[in-house]
Design an enzyme around this catalytic site. Sequence first.
Site, PDB file in Angstrom:
ATOM      1  N   ASN A 283       1.091  -1.020  -0.146  1.00 16.48           N
ATOM      2  CA  ASN A 283      -0.556  -0.602  -0.119  1.00 16.48           C
ATOM      3  C   ASN A 283       1.164   1.730  -0.160  1.00 16.48           C
ATOM      4  O   ASN A 283       1.990   1.342   0.595  1.00 16.48           O
ATOM      5  CB  ASN A 283      -0.870   0.134   1.356  1.00 16.48           C
ATOM      6  CG  ASN A 283      -1.940   1.001   0.963  1.00 16.48           C
ATOM      7  OD1 ASN A 283      -2.208   1.653  -0.120  1.00 16.48           O
ATOM      8  ND2 ASN A 283      -2.843   1.194   2.464  1.00 16.48           N
ATOM      9  N   HIS A 284       0.404   2.302  -0.708  1.00 12.50           N
ATOM     10  CA  HIS A 284       1.207   4.023  -0.337  1.00 12.50           C
ATOM     11  C   HIS A 284       2.403   3.085  -0.940  1.00 12.50           C
ATOM     12  O   HIS A 284       3.774   3.552  -0.860  1.00 12.50           O
ATOM     13  CB  HIS A 284       1.270   4.451   0.960  1.00 12.50           C
ATOM     14  CG  HIS A 284      -0.187   5.052   0.975  1.00 12.50           C
ATOM     15  ND1 HIS A 284      -0.081   5.976   1.265  1.00 12.50           N
ATOM     16  CD2 HIS A 284      -0.746   4.366   1.886  1.00 12.50           C
ATOM     17  CE1 HIS A 284      -1.744   6.416   1.727  1.00 12.50           C
ATOM     18  NE2 HIS A 284      -1.636   5.235   2.655  1.00 12.50           N
ATOM     19  N   ALA A 285       2.711   2.032  -2.473  1.00 11.69           N
ATOM     20  CA  ALA A 285       3.625   1.543  -3.374  1.00 11.69           C
ATOM     21  C   ALA A 285       4.377   3.587  -3.701  1.00 11.69           C
ATOM     22  O   ALA A 285       5.399   3.254  -3.768  1.00 11.69           O
ATOM     23  CB  ALA A 285       2.963   1.009  -4.822  1.00 11.69           C
TER      24      ALA A 285
END
Length: 246
Positions: free
Chosen positions: A50-52
């Site tokens: 996530n939030h790559a």
Amino acid sequence: MASKIARGPLLVAAALLGTGHARAQTTASAAELVDALNRVFGTRRHARANHAKGLVVSGSFRPSRDAALVTKAVHLQPAQAPVKTTVRFSNFGGNPHVADGDPGAAPYGMAIKFALSNGEETDIVMHSFNGFPSRTTNEFRDFLTALAKSPAGSPQPSPLQRYAATHERARFFLDAVKPAPESFASQPYFGVNTFKFIDAAGAARYGRYRFVPDATRYLAQAAKPGGPPIICTLNCANGFRMRPSP
């Protein structure tokens, strides 16, 4: 109640919640949550679940005098040298190539690491939405599971719609408008976690951090041709320098 604890282009406010704090039961593991995120966004090598997509900046932090009234934490005492910080701004989701203005890129993230004078580190994790779709890791896992089972074109009501119908926090999160900001540095960020603040007298209270930008002091910057896709950085005159990060 809110207490301002920093000065400069980003003002930090601790929204204090009082002396009592109920902890909800939670059992889902970190591995379960990562697996659930990968089911939503897909698994990619060398990318976060996530939030790559993100941007890292470094700078310094100096608290206001008000901070010492709230906590005895080392980095929030005014009589000290500025604290070195590392800040990562990010887009939501597991796609490291998502466009910054894509609706799926919100809420945007901001994570701060403080390098303390005693050699230790402490962190604050925030995002641009004032709230979170769940109270516990169990609820968050179930929310992600319903999301993964509800791709575009799913029969109505979808698993996500059924989940949201019985979970007010998730429904509020899904229905809220999350516009793309003009700049990472031009919008507020809200703490995901509640912290326990203990003052010099030993009195304890709980609160979440809120970062409020000084809208007159940010700089939008376009990505260089062939370079990493970024939308902004803080003005270098304010003590931050930019370096892209995966």
